[in-house]
Design a protein around this motif. Structure first.
Motif, PDB file in Angstrom:
ATOM      1  N   ARG A 214      14.827 -33.010 -41.942  1.00  0.00           N
ATOM      2  CA  ARG A 214      14.004 -33.231 -40.742  1.00  0.00           C
ATOM      3  C   ARG A 214      14.658 -32.590 -39.510  1.00  0.00           C
ATOM      4  N   ARG A 215      15.965 -32.727 -39.387  1.00  0.00           N
ATOM      5  CA  ARG A 215      16.667 -32.131 -38.252  1.00  0.00           C
ATOM      6  C   ARG A 215      16.582 -30.609 -38.302  1.00  0.00           C
TER       7      ARG A 215
ATOM      8  N   GLU B   5      14.284 -28.795 -39.636  1.00  0.00           N
ATOM      9  CA  GLU B   5      12.920 -28.399 -39.265  1.00  0.00           C
ATOM     10  C   GLU B   5      12.743 -28.421 -37.750  1.00  0.00           C
ATOM     11  N   ARG B   6      13.320 -29.425 -37.090  1.00  0.00           N
ATOM     12  CA  ARG B   6      13.226 -29.499 -35.623  1.00  0.00           C
ATOM     13  C   ARG B   6      13.974 -28.335 -34.974  1.00  0.00           C
ATOM     14  N   VAL B   7      15.167 -28.040 -35.471  1.00  0.00           N
ATOM     15  CA  VAL B   7      15.954 -26.942 -34.905  1.00  0.00           C
ATOM     16  C   VAL B   7      15.240 -25.619 -35.115  1.00  0.00           C
TER      17      VAL B   7
ATOM     18  N   ALA C 110      12.178 -25.119 -35.409  1.00  0.00           N
ATOM     19  CA  ALA C 110      10.984 -25.082 -34.562  1.00  0.00           C
ATOM     20  C   ALA C 110      11.352 -25.013 -33.079  1.00  0.00           C
ATOM     21  N   GLY C 111      12.664 -24.990 -32.773  1.00  0.00           N
ATOM     22  CA  GLY C 111      13.118 -24.882 -31.390  1.00  0.00           C
ATOM     23  C   GLY C 111      13.098 -26.173 -30.620  1.00  0.00           C
ATOM     24  N   ARG C 112      13.043 -27.311 -31.314  1.00  0.00           N
ATOM     25  CA  ARG C 112      12.927 -28.597 -30.629  1.00  0.00           C
ATOM     26  C   ARG C 112      14.223 -29.379 -30.514  1.00  0.00           C
ATOM     27  N   SER C 113      15.293 -28.972 -31.177  1.00  0.00           N
ATOM     28  CA  SER C 113      16.525 -29.757 -31.121  1.00  0.00           C
ATOM     29  C   SER C 113      17.729 -28.867 -31.411  1.00  0.00           C
ATOM     30  N   GLN C 114      18.782 -29.061 -30.649  1.00  0.00           N
ATOM     31  CA  GLN C 114      20.041 -28.356 -30.896  1.00  0.00           C
ATOM     32  C   GLN C 114      21.199 -29.348 -30.979  1.00  0.00           C
ATOM     33  N   GLN C 115      20.913 -30.639 -30.899  1.00  0.00           N
ATOM     34  CA  GLN C 115      21.972 -31.652 -30.920  1.00  0.00           C
ATOM     35  C   GLN C 115      22.610 -31.751 -32.302  1.00  0.00           C
TER      36      GLN C 115
END
Length: 142
Positions: A101-102, A104-106, A108-113
């Motif tokens: 899930r993380r 996929e977010r990265v 998609a440009g939604r998370s870098q944490q």
């Protein structure tokens, strides 16, 4: 336990150990140091590599289970193998879904944490690798 079963169990254990060592402790950290490898590219590569590694681990784990259940149990290698199998099971059922899930977010440009799930995966590798090595050594020692 006959010598063929012990040899099969030891071989599967050492191949599994080698794959974990090569991928988790060598390839993965080095990949992010390569020129031009961004976090999204590294995660994309990692997703493919770990999917393949985990599939191979499942097959090798099944070989270990078959060898363990063939009779004539050797207690210490059996316990160590169960430790490795349990670590793999937690990685596949608890940690990998979180990492997927993380990723996929990265991508998609939604998370870098950074993810604490990565730390848990590494901790499980730190448990699994020595358990595999010790089980293999004990199997060879007879």
């Amino acid at each position: 336990m006959d010598s063929w079963t012990a040899a099969l169990w030891a071989a599967a254990t050492f191949v599994w150990f080698g794959m974990v060592l090569a991928i988790s402790f060598l390839e993965t950290p080095l990949k992010f140091r390569a020129p031009g490898v961004t976090v999204p590219i590294g995660l994309g590569i990692g997703r493919l590599v770990f999917r393949a590694l985990n599939a191979a681990e499942v097959v090798l784990g099944l070989v270990v289970v078959v060898a363990m259940t063939s009779g004539g149990h050797r207690r210490a290698p059996e316990i160590l193998s169960v430790v490795a199998l349990t670590a793999l099971t937690v990685q596949l059922t608890v940690v990998r879904p979180q990492l997927r899930r993380r990723t996929e977010r990265v991508l998609a440009g939604r998370s870098q944490q950074r993810s604490t799930a990565h730390l848990l995966y590494v901790a499980l590798e730190v448990v699994k690798a020595p358990a595999l090595l010790a089980a293999g050594v004990l199997l060879l020692a007879g």
